[in-house]
Design a protein around this motif. Structure first.
Motif, PDB file in Angstrom:
ATOM      1  N   THR A 132    -107.513 -18.722 -49.795  1.00  6.88           N
ATOM      2  CA  THR A 132    -106.107 -18.644 -48.596  1.00  6.88           C
ATOM      3  C   THR A 132    -105.246 -18.274 -48.489  1.00  6.88           C
ATOM      4  O   THR A 132    -104.590 -16.928 -47.879  1.00  6.88           O
ATOM      5  CB  THR A 132    -106.171 -20.193 -48.448  1.00  6.88           C
ATOM      6  OG1 THR A 132    -107.895 -21.161 -48.588  1.00  6.88           O
ATOM      7  CG2 THR A 132    -105.730 -20.358 -47.464  1.00  6.88           C
ATOM      8  N   LEU A 135    -105.824 -13.704 -48.491  1.00  7.90           N
ATOM      9  CA  LEU A 135    -106.391 -14.037 -46.797  1.00  7.90           C
ATOM     10  C   LEU A 135    -105.198 -13.753 -45.966  1.00  7.90           C
ATOM     11  O   LEU A 135    -104.401 -13.021 -45.185  1.00  7.90           O
ATOM     12  CB  LEU A 135    -106.801 -15.015 -46.152  1.00  7.90           C
ATOM     13  CG  LEU A 135    -107.575 -14.569 -45.060  1.00  7.90           C
ATOM     14  CD1 LEU A 135    -106.959 -15.725 -43.889  1.00  7.90           C
ATOM     15  CD2 LEU A 135    -108.031 -13.789 -44.466  1.00  7.90           C
ATOM     16  N   THR A 136    -103.931 -15.270 -46.083  1.00  5.37           N
ATOM     17  CA  THR A 136    -102.660 -15.326 -45.575  1.00  5.37           C
ATOM     18  C   THR A 136    -101.771 -14.044 -45.148  1.00  5.37           C
ATOM     19  O   THR A 136    -101.634 -13.421 -44.572  1.00  5.37           O
ATOM     20  CB  THR A 136    -102.094 -16.382 -46.257  1.00  5.37           C
ATOM     21  OG1 THR A 136    -102.287 -17.082 -45.844  1.00  5.37           O
ATOM     22  CG2 THR A 136    -100.508 -16.531 -45.408  1.00  5.37           C
ATOM     23  N   LEU A 139    -104.084 -10.699 -43.814  1.00  4.62           N
ATOM     24  CA  LEU A 139    -103.301 -10.595 -42.014  1.00  4.62           C
ATOM     25  C   LEU A 139    -102.099 -10.508 -41.886  1.00  4.62           C
ATOM     26  O   LEU A 139    -101.867  -9.855 -41.127  1.00  4.62           O
ATOM     27  CB  LEU A 139    -103.691 -12.597 -41.650  1.00  4.62           C
ATOM     28  CG  LEU A 139    -103.665 -12.925 -40.030  1.00  4.62           C
ATOM     29  CD1 LEU A 139    -104.410 -12.332 -39.388  1.00  4.62           C
ATOM     30  CD2 LEU A 139    -103.838 -14.173 -39.955  1.00  4.62           C
ATOM     31  N   THR A 263    -102.000 -19.850 -40.584  1.00  2.76           N
ATOM     32  CA  THR A 263    -103.369 -19.761 -41.552  1.00  2.76           C
ATOM     33  C   THR A 263    -104.380 -21.437 -41.878  1.00  2.76           C
ATOM     34  O   THR A 263    -104.597 -21.591 -43.024  1.00  2.76           O
ATOM     35  CB  THR A 263    -103.725 -19.118 -42.671  1.00  2.76           C
ATOM     36  OG1 THR A 263    -102.401 -19.251 -43.964  1.00  2.76           O
ATOM     37  CG2 THR A 263    -103.793 -17.302 -42.909  1.00  2.76           C
ATOM     38  N   ASP A 289    -105.796 -16.892 -38.449  1.00  2.15           N
ATOM     39  CA  ASP A 289    -106.502 -16.810 -38.541  1.00  2.15           C
ATOM     40  C   ASP A 289    -107.443 -18.501 -38.281  1.00  2.15           C
ATOM     41  O   ASP A 289    -108.597 -18.688 -38.573  1.00  2.15           O
ATOM     42  CB  ASP A 289    -106.994 -16.786 -39.981  1.00  2.15           C
ATOM     43  CG  ASP A 289    -107.874 -17.760 -41.232  1.00  2.15           C
ATOM     44  OD1 ASP A 289    -108.432 -16.895 -40.316  1.00  2.15           O
ATOM     45  OD2 ASP A 289    -108.201 -18.430 -41.483  1.00  2.15           O
ATOM     46  N   LEU A 311    -107.966 -13.704 -36.321  1.00  3.47           N
ATOM     47  CA  LEU A 311    -109.517 -13.809 -37.417  1.00  3.47           C
ATOM     48  C   LEU A 311    -110.452 -14.694 -37.805  1.00  3.47           C
ATOM     49  O   LEU A 311    -109.318 -15.843 -36.841  1.00  3.47           O
ATOM     50  CB  LEU A 311    -108.955 -13.677 -38.852  1.00  3.47           C
ATOM     51  CG  LEU A 311    -108.260 -12.573 -38.785  1.00  3.47           C
ATOM     52  CD1 LEU A 311    -108.189 -12.960 -40.498  1.00  3.47           C
ATOM     53  CD2 LEU A 311    -109.631 -11.299 -39.181  1.00  3.47           C
ATOM     54  N   HIS A 313    -111.113 -18.111 -38.471  1.00  8.01           N
ATOM     55  CA  HIS A 313    -111.281 -19.585 -39.295  1.00  8.01           C
ATOM     56  C   HIS A 313    -111.524 -19.105 -40.645  1.00  8.01           C
ATOM     57  O   HIS A 313    -112.278 -19.923 -40.888  1.00  8.01           O
ATOM     58  CB  HIS A 313    -111.065 -20.792 -38.775  1.00  8.01           C
ATOM     59  CG  HIS A 313    -110.365 -21.771 -39.426  1.00  8.01           C
ATOM     60  ND1 HIS A 313    -110.475 -22.744 -39.240  1.00  8.01           N
ATOM     61  CD2 HIS A 313    -110.386 -21.932 -40.637  1.00  8.01           C
ATOM     62  CE1 HIS A 313    -110.479 -23.859 -40.125  1.00  8.01           C
ATOM     63  NE2 HIS A 313    -109.966 -23.482 -41.229  1.00  8.01           N
ATOM     64  N   GLY A 315    -109.826 -18.084 -43.474  1.00 13.56           N
ATOM     65  CA  GLY A 315    -109.204 -18.373 -45.031  1.00 13.56           C
ATOM     66  C   GLY A 315    -109.655 -18.493 -46.479  1.00 13.56           C
ATOM     67  O   GLY A 315    -109.336 -17.595 -47.676  1.00 13.56           O
TER      68      GLY A 315
END
Ligand SMILES: O=C(O)[C@H](O)CO
Length: 347
Positions: A132, A135-136, A139, A263, A289, A311, A313, A315
């Motif tokens: 996660t 991904l944060t 993003l 996120t 996200d 995005l 979801h 994460g």
């Protein structure tokens, strides 16, 4: 004569074996799984010890079916798309001993109602923190450096020549990053942004976090974080105190050059206020996200805004994280049903 007796004896042995098999099937625990595309690793673990019934589609079980399917079950293996409330617990009945979600977030579960009935809750903290946090960062950089927009231009003829001010966006180096919610994921995000030579990391959290020392993150008030940050990142769990914490007042306090990233859960944001802030350039851009609702309808104004990256979801959607989450969800259920300590019980 001896031959007949031997044959009768063999038949009884077969019968007894069958009986034992049926009995052990009967005393096996039953578990209901709410969709067919849960990672195999966890489902296989469950199948070794339990009677597992799985909703047969790779989409959330519709509510009406969910209410019917859980009757009498001992365990529920669910996801954040499945609402576990009083009505569902009533439908399941008194045999239900454990609800385990393949997520760290548990805002879809009525925790109070489960506790009241002695139903244990399993979740998946820690194992998705890195995924996660990664991904944060992805993003954040996609939003600030406008990657989806740039990709679109490159593919559709907008790339006419290199241009000095075209597709520019703010860099992380030298910036102030504010993190709202400084739990496991917030801290993992702080460690990562620090590597980009940020000048300051601020955080807002209910309590002071000693782990902040590692990154030099400074605890500040929510207002100060909003006013001073170039990047505002929401990593806070959705609880009554964080519901729509990012509202018009909050966006008004942010710099109009600020980049907002979420996120955690869509419910932490007043989405209409965010749309307005983006449309009027009250903030520079947003990377989401998570939204309200999910999936976000195709006609949402957010999809029309160039300064918003959305995005679906994802994460925790690294292959490794999802497999471990599925294993942990299964192990939570098995431990609860066997009266053992659960590896990740929500206390
Ligand atoms: O709560 C969670 O676990 C994430 O939002 C999805 O994996």
């Amino acid at each position: 004569m001896i031959h007949k007796r031997t044959a009768a004896f063999s038949r009884s042995v077969v019968y007894c074996k069958e009986l034992v098999r049926n009995m052990s099937e009967l005393i096996k625990h039953s578990v209901y799984v709410t969709r067919s595309d849960m990672p195999n690793v966890g489902i296989d673990l469950l199948k070794r010890e339990c009677n597992v019934k799985i909703w047969d589609k790779p989409s959330p079980v519709p509510r009406a079916d969910f209410l019917k399917e859980v009757v009498g079950t001992n365990g529920i293996y669910c996801a954040l798309t499945d609402k576990i409330d009083k009505e569902l617990l009533d439908a399941a009945g008194p045999n239900l001993k454990v609800v385990a979600t393949i997520s760290v977030g548990y805002d879809h579960i009525d925790v109070h109602e489960c506790k009241k009935r002695g139903i244990k809750i399993g979740y998946t903290p820690d194992v998705l923190t890195d995924a996660t946090a990664e991904l944060t960062l992805a993003l954040l950089l996609s939003t600030s450096r406008r990657l989806p927009e740039a990709q679109h231009e490159a593919r559709t003829g907008g790339w006419v020549s290199w241009a000095p001010t075209w597709m520019t966006g703010p860099g992380l180096a030298g910036s102030t990053v504010g993190i709202v919610g400084f739990g496991r994921i917030g801290q993992a995000v702080a460690r990562r942004v620090k590597a980009f030579n940020t000048s300051r990391i601020l955080y807002f959290n209910r309590s002071e976090r000693p782990e902040a020392k590692e990154t030099g993150a400074i605890k500040v008030s929510f207002d100060d974080l909003l006013k001073e940050s170039d990047f505002v990142i929401c990593c806070a769990a959705l609880v009554p105190e964080t519901k729509e914490i990012f509202n018009k007042t909050a966006f008004d306090k942010m710099k109009n050059t600020a980049v907002f990233i979420n996120t955690s859960r869509g419910g932490t944001v007043d989405q209409n206020a965010l749309i307005e802030a983006l449309k009027t350039n009250n903030i520079r851009s947003a990377g989401l996200d998570v939204t309200t609702p999910e999936p976000l309808p195709l006609d949402s104004p957010l999809f029309k805004l160039k300064n918003c990256v959305i995005l679906p979801h994802i994460g925790s959607a690294s292959i490794e994280a999802r497999n471990i989450m599925s294993e942990l969800t299964a192990n939570n259920i098995l431990a609860a049903l066997n009266g053992k300590e659960m590896p990740a019980e929500l206390k």
